[in-house]
Structures are given as structure tokens and as C-alpha cells.
Design a protein around this motif. Structure first.
Motif, short mmCIF file in Angstrom:
data_model
loop_
_atom_site.label_atom_id
_atom_site.label_comp_id
_atom_site.label_asym_id
_atom_site.label_seq_id
_atom_site.Cartn_x
_atom_site.Cartn_y
_atom_site.Cartn_z
N GLU A 197 -9.12 21.35 8.40
CA GLU A 197 -9.85 20.88 9.58
C GLU A 197 -9.08 19.79 10.32
O GLU A 197 -9.03 19.77 11.56
CB GLU A 197 -11.22 20.34 9.16
N THR A 198 -8.44 18.88 9.59
CA THR A 198 -7.78 17.75 10.23
C THR A 198 -6.38 18.07 10.73
O THR A 198 -5.90 17.43 11.67
CB THR A 198 -7.70 16.55 9.27
N THR A 199 -5.70 19.04 10.12
CA THR A 199 -4.32 19.33 10.52
C THR A 199 -4.18 20.58 11.37
O THR A 199 -3.21 20.72 12.10
CB THR A 199 -3.41 19.51 9.28
N GLY A 200 -5.13 21.50 11.25
CA GLY A 200 -4.99 22.78 11.93
C GLY A 200 -4.07 23.73 11.21
O GLY A 200 -3.80 24.83 11.69
N ILE A 201 -3.56 23.33 10.04
CA ILE A 201 -2.71 24.21 9.24
C ILE A 201 -3.57 25.34 8.66
O ILE A 201 -4.69 25.11 8.21
CB ILE A 201 -2.02 23.43 8.11
N ASP A 202 -3.04 26.53 8.67
CA ASP A 202 -3.75 27.69 8.16
C ASP A 202 -4.24 27.45 6.73
O ASP A 202 -3.50 26.98 5.88
CB ASP A 202 -2.82 28.91 8.21
#
Length: 227
Positions: A197-202
Motif C-alpha cells: 500500500e505504501t510503496t506501490g510495489i506489486d
């Protein structure tokens, strides 16, 4: 332990520049005495060019001014005489308030000042401003007003997301930095869902790092299996 203040750095630097005058004579260096070290080329007296001392003092006054950290005194934590570089440490009380920077170089080939991870002895960059911790030290004590033990990880993630605001494939190319960030955050108990949620990493990429899959076992003859 040798200590300095911003005022001392500025006074010594300006005195050296004034003494050199307007000629081509190199001004006398500002001397910092670093502790002995087992590392080759480290420990002993470091000679900063006066402009390096001014740059270091200016950086401290500009970026460490959330308290009295901009005055010091600062410990000379480490030094490289050959590299004309030294690390200044504001120890902080308590330890989460520590600040560290490395400065060196020369006007002829560039003056360098960089924020270091706030953990004593670490050579990594501070990922999210003065005193922040790199991924190897996310478990360091956090400010007392922060109830969340993942504080250092979260501000590093916020800084990383600001630096790399895009999503998707562009982020997957940042394998090394991304991998260290995720590993550090997971190691202190940050949840995969929060990281996503915080990084947008898959999420699948985070899960692969959290629980690496073992290579499938070869069931055939050993000589016919994969190398």
C-alpha cells in the motif's frame, strides 16, 4: 574523542582564507583529529580545505536545525587523511536523535557533503533526511513519541516513493534498492500488505522476497538434472 562545533569550523576556515590572502597560495587546512582505525588509510589527522569546512558547517546549520544539533559539539567519528574526508557525529540523547554526515573533497575536484545513516559506524546514505536509518538499521530505537516500531522503515519508504513516483514496470527495474528496502521493512515486522500500500510495489514481488520459493527438486537421474 576530538570534537568541533559549527562556530569553530567557520572561524578556523575564515581565518585560514584571510591569512592566505588574495594570492594563489593554498589556504591552510582545517585540521580534524579522527580516532585510530584498523582500516587501511583511516584514522589520524584529516585536513579539510576551508571551503569543505564551510560547506559542512552550512549543511549542519541548514539541515540539522530541528533542535540544538546545529551548534554541536560534534564528534569526529572517523577520518580518511588520504581521502581528505571525515565523518561528524551528533550523538543525540537519546540515540534516535543522532545525526551523521561525511564531508571531504577539494574545490579542484568537487566538495562532497552527504547525510549518513544515523546508526553509529554505518557508511550507507540516510534514506529520508538527517538521522534516518538505512534498511540494515530499521530496528534501531525510534523517537519516543512514535509508538510504531516500523517508523524508520515507513519514512524510508515514503522517501523512496517520492523519489520514484511511478508504478509498475519502472519500479521493478530498481531491483537492488527495492530488495534492500523490502527486506529491511519485513525484518522488523512490517506487513506485506502495508508495504504494498505504501510503496506501490506489486504484492507478488513483495511476497517473493518475504518467502523465497525453493528451486524445484529434480526427480530424475542426478547426471541428467539441471546444473
Amino acid at each position: 574523542m576530538f570534537t568541533v562545533t559549527t562556530g569553530q569550523l567557520l572561524r578556523d576556515a575564515m581565518a585560514s582564507i584571510e591569512q592566505a590572502g588574495t594570492g594563489e597560495e593554498e589556504p591552510a587546512p582545517v585540521l580534524l583529529h579522527s580516532p585510530p582505525s584498523d582500516r587501511a588509510g583511516h584514522g589520524g589527522t584529516v585536513g579539510w580545505h576551508p571551503l569543505v569546512a564551510i560547506a559542512a558547517a552550512g549543511h549542519i546549520v541548514q539541515h540539522w536545525s530541528d533542535g540544538w544539533q546545529h551548534k554541536g559539539p560534534f564528534e569526529v567519528e572517523a577520518g580518511s587523511p588520504a581521502g581528505r574526508a571525515a565523518v561528524l557525529l551528533y550523538p543525540g540523547t537519546p540515540s534516535f536523535a543522532s545525526r551523521r554526515l561525511e564531508a571531504g573533497g577539494h574545490p579542484s575536484d568537487g566538495i562532497r557533503v552527504r547525510e549518513l545513516c544515523g546508526h553509529h559506524g554505518c557508511a550507507e546514505d540516510a534514506p529520508a533526511g538527517p538521522g534516518s536509518r538505512c534498511s540494515a538499521h530499521f530496528s534501531d530505537p525510534v523517537p519516543t513519541w512514535r509508538k510504531d516500531s516500523t517508523y524508520w522503515a515507513r519514512i524510508a519508504i515514503d522517501a523512496w516513493r517520492t523519489k520514484y513516483p511511478t508504478r509498475g514496470e519502472e519500479k521493478t527495474l530498481l531491483d537492488n534498492e527495492r530488495h534492500r528496502l523490502i527486506e529491511g521493512a519485513l525484518s522488523i515486522g512490517m506487513r506485506s500488505s502495508d508495504l504494498h500500500e505504501t510503496t506501490g510495489i506489486d504484492r507478488a514481488a513483495i511476497d517473493r522476497i518475504a518467502d523465497p520459493q525453493r528451486a524445484p527438486e529434480w526427480e530424475g537421474h542426478p547426471l541428467d538434472g539441471p546444473a
